[in-house]
Design an enzyme around this catalytic site. Structure first.
Site, PDB file in Angstrom:
ATOM      1  N   GLY A  46      -3.123   6.172  -2.966  1.00  0.00           N
ATOM      2  CA  GLY A  46      -1.751   6.104  -2.467  1.00  0.00           C
ATOM      3  C   GLY A  46      -1.046   4.897  -3.040  1.00  0.00           C
ATOM      4  O   GLY A  46      -1.700   3.958  -3.524  1.00  0.00           O
ATOM      5  N   GLN A  51       5.022  -1.854  -2.828  1.00  0.00           N
ATOM      6  CA  GLN A  51       3.972  -2.497  -3.636  1.00  0.00           C
ATOM      7  C   GLN A  51       4.395  -2.734  -5.085  1.00  0.00           C
ATOM      8  O   GLN A  51       3.811  -3.564  -5.779  1.00  0.00           O
ATOM      9  CB  GLN A  51       2.699  -1.634  -3.629  1.00  0.00           C
ATOM     10  CG  GLN A  51       2.001  -1.614  -2.288  1.00  0.00           C
ATOM     11  CD  GLN A  51       0.804  -0.691  -2.317  1.00  0.00           C
ATOM     12  OE1 GLN A  51       0.959   0.522  -2.183  1.00  0.00           O
ATOM     13  NE2 GLN A  51      -0.378  -1.243  -2.508  1.00  0.00           N
ATOM     14  N   CYS A  91      -6.977  -1.795  -0.407  1.00  0.00           N
ATOM     15  CA  CYS A  91      -5.565  -1.786  -0.767  1.00  0.00           C
ATOM     16  C   CYS A  91      -5.396  -2.373  -2.156  1.00  0.00           C
ATOM     17  O   CYS A  91      -5.981  -3.411  -2.469  1.00  0.00           O
ATOM     18  CB  CYS A  91      -4.760  -2.600   0.244  1.00  0.00           C
ATOM     19  SG  CYS A  91      -2.993  -2.629  -0.100  1.00  0.00           S
ATOM     20  N   LEU A  92      -4.589  -1.710  -2.983  1.00  0.00           N
ATOM     21  CA  LEU A  92      -4.347  -2.202  -4.347  1.00  0.00           C
ATOM     22  C   LEU A  92      -3.648  -3.561  -4.317  1.00  0.00           C
ATOM     23  O   LEU A  92      -3.720  -4.297  -5.299  1.00  0.00           O
ATOM     24  CB  LEU A  92      -3.518  -1.182  -5.132  1.00  0.00           C
ATOM     25  CG  LEU A  92      -4.227   0.169  -5.360  1.00  0.00           C
ATOM     26  CD1 LEU A  92      -3.257   1.185  -5.955  1.00  0.00           C
ATOM     27  CD2 LEU A  92      -5.455   0.001  -6.254  1.00  0.00           C
ATOM     28  N   HIS A 133      -1.277   4.090   6.219  1.00  0.00           N
ATOM     29  CA  HIS A 133      -1.401   2.842   5.445  1.00  0.00           C
ATOM     30  C   HIS A 133      -0.144   2.623   4.583  1.00  0.00           C
ATOM     31  O   HIS A 133       0.387   1.512   4.518  1.00  0.00           O
ATOM     32  CB  HIS A 133      -2.680   2.938   4.594  1.00  0.00           C
ATOM     33  CG  HIS A 133      -2.930   1.847   3.621  1.00  0.00           C
ATOM     34  ND1 HIS A 133      -4.040   1.008   3.700  1.00  0.00           N
ATOM     35  CD2 HIS A 133      -2.258   1.446   2.508  1.00  0.00           C
ATOM     36  CE1 HIS A 133      -4.004   0.144   2.689  1.00  0.00           C
ATOM     37  NE2 HIS A 133      -2.941   0.389   1.945  1.00  0.00           N
ATOM     38  N   GLU A 134       0.343   3.703   3.939  1.00  0.00           N
ATOM     39  CA  GLU A 134       1.524   3.586   3.058  1.00  0.00           C
ATOM     40  C   GLU A 134       2.806   3.341   3.853  1.00  0.00           C
ATOM     41  O   GLU A 134       3.660   2.554   3.433  1.00  0.00           O
ATOM     42  CB  GLU A 134       1.689   4.842   2.185  1.00  0.00           C
ATOM     43  CG  GLU A 134       0.497   5.245   1.323  1.00  0.00           C
ATOM     44  CD  GLU A 134      -0.135   4.114   0.559  1.00  0.00           C
ATOM     45  OE1 GLU A 134       0.540   3.103   0.272  1.00  0.00           O
ATOM     46  OE2 GLU A 134      -1.340   4.220   0.244  1.00  0.00           O
ATOM     47  N   HIS A 137       3.105  -0.178   4.646  1.00  0.00           N
ATOM     48  CA  HIS A 137       3.654  -0.964   3.522  1.00  0.00           C
ATOM     49  C   HIS A 137       5.182  -0.960   3.556  1.00  0.00           C
ATOM     50  O   HIS A 137       5.823  -1.986   3.340  1.00  0.00           O
ATOM     51  CB  HIS A 137       3.207  -0.386   2.171  1.00  0.00           C
ATOM     52  CG  HIS A 137       1.856  -0.836   1.703  1.00  0.00           C
ATOM     53  ND1 HIS A 137       1.531  -2.164   1.509  1.00  0.00           N
ATOM     54  CD2 HIS A 137       0.754  -0.145   1.357  1.00  0.00           C
ATOM     55  CE1 HIS A 137       0.279  -2.257   1.066  1.00  0.00           C
ATOM     56  NE2 HIS A 137      -0.221  -1.031   0.968  1.00  0.00           N
TER      57      HIS A 137
END
Ligand code: GNR
Ligand code: NI
Length: 173
Positions: A46, A51, A91-92, A133-134, A137
């Site tokens: 994702g 981000q 997480c990236l 999660h997204e 963000h």
């Protein structure tokens, strides 16, 4: 197509609350394609616009191993949550760190797809975890916010150290 730079914790830009998308135009389609390419290349399941330093409410996701079921959610809204489950998350924007987070185990999400069509969908399993999660963000929230301050401090130090090692070794090039 372009691989975009992903912001990393504790960058304060990750805390900006994204605003709704007002028009789904060609410029947005290009950004969406670049975000999908960036997510697949990372690799990740994702990626939220926040981000990549775009503070508008949309995200991409694909939990398949074949990378052939891309989701694009514009102005997503969770309209129902059911149950709880704990998942090991990464997480990236927090590279190399994984920890357990408790979230709803199924959700109903309303969103616009990339053609601008209104959708409503029940999601479970990893897709439900990923979309929660997204959306976090987009609200300026990271999975490490669910952990203790002591753990967050440890993550901050670990990332600081790995970036220092990276920049020291680049001097040698
Ligand atoms: O690639 C990712 N994997 C992942 C695993 C468990 C729970 C959430 C995620 S999302 C993450 C990519 C990312 O950072 N998206 O914001
Ligand atoms: Ni993330």
């Amino acid at each position: 197509m372009t691989i975009l730079k992903i912001l990393e914790f504790p960058d304060p830009k990750l805390r900006i609350k994204a605003v709704p998308v007002e028009t789904i135009d060609d410029a947005l389609q290009v950004i969406i394609d670049n975000m999908l390419e960036t997510m697949y290349a990372a690799p990740g399941i994702g990626l939220a616009a926040t981000q990549v330093d775009i503070h508008r409410r949309f995200l991409v996701a694909d939990i398949t191993a074949e990378k052939n079921k891309p989701y694009v959610l514009i102005n997503p809204k969770i309209i129902k949550k059911n149950g709880l489950e704990v998942t090991e998350e990464g997480c990236l924007s927090v590279p190399g760190y994984f920890d357990s987070v408790e979230r709803a185990d199924s959700i109903c999400v309303s969103y616009l797809d990339r053609q601008g069509n209104q959708q409503e969908e029940e999601m479970g399993g990893l897709l439900a975890v990923c979309v929660q999660h997204e959306i976090d963000h987009l609200d300026g929230k990271l999975f490490v916010d669910y952990l203790s301050e002591a753990k967050r401090q440890k993550v901050r130090k670990k990332l600081h150290k790995s970036r220092k090692l990276q920049s020291d070794s680049s001097i040698m090039l």
